[in-house]
Design a protein around this motif. Sequence first.
Motif, PDB file in Angstrom:
ATOM      1  N   THR A  16     -13.836  -2.825 -19.401  1.00  0.00           N
ATOM      2  CA  THR A  16     -12.675  -2.250 -20.115  1.00  0.00           C
ATOM      3  C   THR A  16     -12.978  -0.768 -20.104  1.00  0.00           C
TER       4      THR A  16
ATOM      5  N   ARG B 110     -12.550   0.992 -22.719  1.00  0.00           N
ATOM      6  CA  ARG B 110     -13.177   1.327 -24.020  1.00  0.00           C
ATOM      7  C   ARG B 110     -14.919   1.159 -23.857  1.00  0.00           C
ATOM      8  N   GLU B 111     -15.114   0.162 -22.948  1.00  0.00           N
ATOM      9  CA  GLU B 111     -16.477  -0.013 -22.822  1.00  0.00           C
ATOM     10  C   GLU B 111     -17.117   1.194 -21.859  1.00  0.00           C
TER      11      GLU B 111
ATOM     12  N   HIS C  92     -19.591  -3.835 -28.192  1.00  0.00           N
ATOM     13  CA  HIS C  92     -19.157  -3.194 -26.677  1.00  0.00           C
ATOM     14  C   HIS C  92     -20.623  -3.068 -26.198  1.00  0.00           C
TER      15      HIS C  92
END
Length: 136
Positions: free
Chosen positions: A76, A78-79, A109
């Motif tokens: 993702t 955010r990751e 994460h």
Amino acid sequence: MWKRIALYGALLALGAAALQWLDYQRLARAWTTEIYIGLIAGGFLALGLWLGRVLFVREAAPFDGNPQAQAALGMTGRELDVLKELAEGRSNKEIGRRLGISPETVKTHLARLYERLGARRRAEAVLRARELGLIP
């Protein structure tokens, strides 16, 4: 009244300029060699800076982050943000503060990143991400 003030101001400015010019003439006669050496040194400095910029500064190609590898890993955005902060050597608390998430969320994460990248430690994750072209 304001014309008289402007006239006095102009005369004072003219007098100050004349004094500065006379002082410059005295300085130029006393330090002629040093002034020329300074001007030549300044010219070579400017030339060296220009040549250095032209010869050695390369415009870096924009880094795209290898979207194919990111999609293949199911990573993702955010990751990826956490991974970039991790690569800069930040702690979980620092990453959380910079991204506006809690340190526990950062840990979550990171656990997913380790799993996706097949890493057990932070350094391994960063190395693997660099190999895949996810981070510069």
